[in-house]
Design a protein around this motif. Sequence first.
Motif, PDB file in Angstrom:
ATOM      1  N   ALA A   7       7.763  30.395  45.611  1.00 22.71           N
ATOM      2  CA  ALA A   7       8.740  31.229  44.917  1.00 22.71           C
ATOM      3  C   ALA A   7      10.008  30.424  44.674  1.00 22.71           C
ATOM      4  CB  ALA A   7       9.056  32.466  45.748  1.00 22.71           C
ATOM      5  N   GLY A   8      10.672  30.680  43.542  1.00 24.63           N
ATOM      6  CA  GLY A   8      11.915  29.990  43.248  1.00 24.63           C
ATOM      7  C   GLY A   8      12.263  30.061  41.774  1.00 24.63           C
ATOM      8  N   TRP A   9      13.387  29.450  41.411  1.00 25.49           N
ATOM      9  CA  TRP A   9      13.853  29.384  40.030  1.00 25.49           C
ATOM     10  C   TRP A   9      13.216  28.177  39.345  1.00 25.49           C
ATOM     11  CZ3 TRP A   9      16.275  33.394  38.014  1.00 25.49           C
ATOM     12  CH2 TRP A   9      16.984  34.240  38.840  1.00 25.49           C
ATOM     13  N   TYR A  10      12.649  28.421  38.155  1.00 29.64           N
ATOM     14  CA  TYR A  10      12.002  27.369  37.374  1.00 29.64           C
ATOM     15  C   TYR A  10      12.429  27.506  35.917  1.00 29.64           C
ATOM     16  CZ  TYR A  10       9.016  26.748  41.427  1.00 29.64           C
ATOM     17  OH  TYR A  10       8.559  26.498  42.687  1.00 29.64           O
ATOM     18  N   PRO A  11      12.299  26.440  35.122  1.00 30.65           N
ATOM     19  CA  PRO A  11      12.612  26.566  33.689  1.00 30.65           C
ATOM     20  C   PRO A  11      11.840  27.741  33.092  1.00 30.65           C
ATOM     21  CG  PRO A  11      12.242  24.273  34.252  1.00 30.65           C
ATOM     22  CD  PRO A  11      11.863  25.084  35.475  1.00 30.65           C
ATOM     23  N   ASP A  12      12.519  28.543  32.322  1.00 36.14           N
ATOM     24  CA  ASP A  12      11.948  29.766  31.746  1.00 36.14           C
ATOM     25  C   ASP A  12      10.835  29.436  30.753  1.00 36.14           C
ATOM     26  OD1 ASP A  12      11.411  32.253  30.675  1.00 36.14           O
ATOM     27  OD2 ASP A  12      13.479  32.675  30.080  1.00 36.14           O
ATOM     28  N   PRO A  13       9.590  29.839  31.042  1.00 43.13           N
ATOM     29  CA  PRO A  13       8.494  29.543  30.117  1.00 43.13           C
ATOM     30  C   PRO A  13       8.625  30.308  28.800  1.00 43.13           C
ATOM     31  CG  PRO A  13       7.725  30.988  31.859  1.00 43.13           C
ATOM     32  CD  PRO A  13       9.135  30.584  32.205  1.00 43.13           C
ATOM     33  N   GLY A  14       9.434  31.353  28.771  1.00 48.61           N
ATOM     34  CA  GLY A  14       9.650  32.131  27.552  1.00 48.61           C
ATOM     35  C   GLY A  14      10.951  31.782  26.855  1.00 48.61           C
ATOM     36  N   GLN A  15      11.530  30.630  27.204  1.00 45.70           N
ATOM     37  CA  GLN A  15      12.819  30.203  26.653  1.00 45.70           C
ATOM     38  C   GLN A  15      12.801  30.183  25.133  1.00 45.70           C
ATOM     39  OE1 GLN A  15      15.879  29.206  28.117  1.00 45.70           O
ATOM     40  NE2 GLN A  15      16.499  29.129  26.005  1.00 45.70           N
ATOM     41  N   LYS A  16      13.808  30.782  24.528  1.00 46.61           N
ATOM     42  CA  LYS A  16      13.991  30.730  23.077  1.00 46.61           C
ATOM     43  C   LYS A  16      14.734  29.448  22.728  1.00 46.61           C
ATOM     44  CE  LYS A  16      12.794  35.125  22.163  1.00 46.61           C
ATOM     45  NZ  LYS A  16      11.591  35.338  22.927  1.00 46.61           N
ATOM     46  N   GLY A  19      18.765  29.664  22.036  1.00 50.84           N
ATOM     47  CA  GLY A  19      19.712  30.135  23.028  1.00 50.84           C
ATOM     48  C   GLY A  19      19.996  29.079  24.078  1.00 50.84           C
ATOM     49  N   PRO A  20      20.910  29.390  25.004  1.00 54.21           N
ATOM     50  CA  PRO A  20      21.204  28.438  26.076  1.00 54.21           C
ATOM     51  C   PRO A  20      20.009  28.344  27.036  1.00 54.21           C
ATOM     52  CG  PRO A  20      22.348  30.501  26.451  1.00 54.21           C
ATOM     53  CD  PRO A  20      21.702  30.604  25.095  1.00 54.21           C
ATOM     54  N   PRO A  21      19.837  27.226  27.723  1.00 55.23           N
ATOM     55  CA  PRO A  21      18.716  27.076  28.655  1.00 55.23           C
ATOM     56  C   PRO A  21      18.797  28.099  29.788  1.00 55.23           C
ATOM     57  CG  PRO A  21      19.927  25.002  28.403  1.00 55.23           C
ATOM     58  CD  PRO A  21      20.677  26.051  27.656  1.00 55.23           C
ATOM     59  N   THR A  22      17.663  28.636  30.164  1.00 52.38           N
ATOM     60  CA  THR A  22      17.605  29.613  31.252  1.00 52.38           C
ATOM     61  C   THR A  22      16.502  29.239  32.236  1.00 52.38           C
ATOM     62  OG1 THR A  22      16.119  31.050  29.979  1.00 52.38           O
ATOM     63  CG2 THR A  22      18.477  31.545  29.857  1.00 52.38           C
ATOM     64  N   PRO A  37      21.269  31.581  33.699  1.00 51.97           N
ATOM     65  CA  PRO A  37      21.553  30.339  32.974  1.00 51.97           C
ATOM     66  C   PRO A  37      21.150  29.144  33.834  1.00 51.97           C
ATOM     67  CG  PRO A  37      23.474  31.776  32.999  1.00 51.97           C
ATOM     68  CD  PRO A  37      22.473  32.370  33.928  1.00 51.97           C
ATOM     69  N   THR A  38      20.625  28.111  33.238  1.00 53.96           N
ATOM     70  CA  THR A  38      20.192  26.929  33.980  1.00 53.96           C
ATOM     71  C   THR A  38      21.343  26.296  34.743  1.00 53.96           C
ATOM     72  OG1 THR A  38      18.419  26.500  32.432  1.00 53.96           O
ATOM     73  CG2 THR A  38      19.150  24.642  33.739  1.00 53.96           C
ATOM     74  N   ALA A  39      22.552  26.336  34.221  1.00 54.46           N
ATOM     75  CA  ALA A  39      23.699  25.683  34.843  1.00 54.46           C
ATOM     76  C   ALA A  39      24.199  26.398  36.094  1.00 54.46           C
ATOM     77  CB  ALA A  39      24.841  25.567  33.839  1.00 54.46           C
TER      78      ALA A  39
END
Length: 52
Positions: A7-16, A19-22, A37-39
Amino acid sequence: MTQVTPAGWYPDPGQKQDGPPTERWWDGTAWTARIRPTALAPGAATPEGGGD
């Protein structure tokens, strides 16, 4: 043997692309509706609207 992604935060596979990276929360078995937000620094509070 099956590889398990923790479990954890990963680059959003549904990223548009427009838009800004999520990042999206992976609960260990499936993607949730929680995004940030990724930042955002690790350990920071989840932004509003980040519920499952």
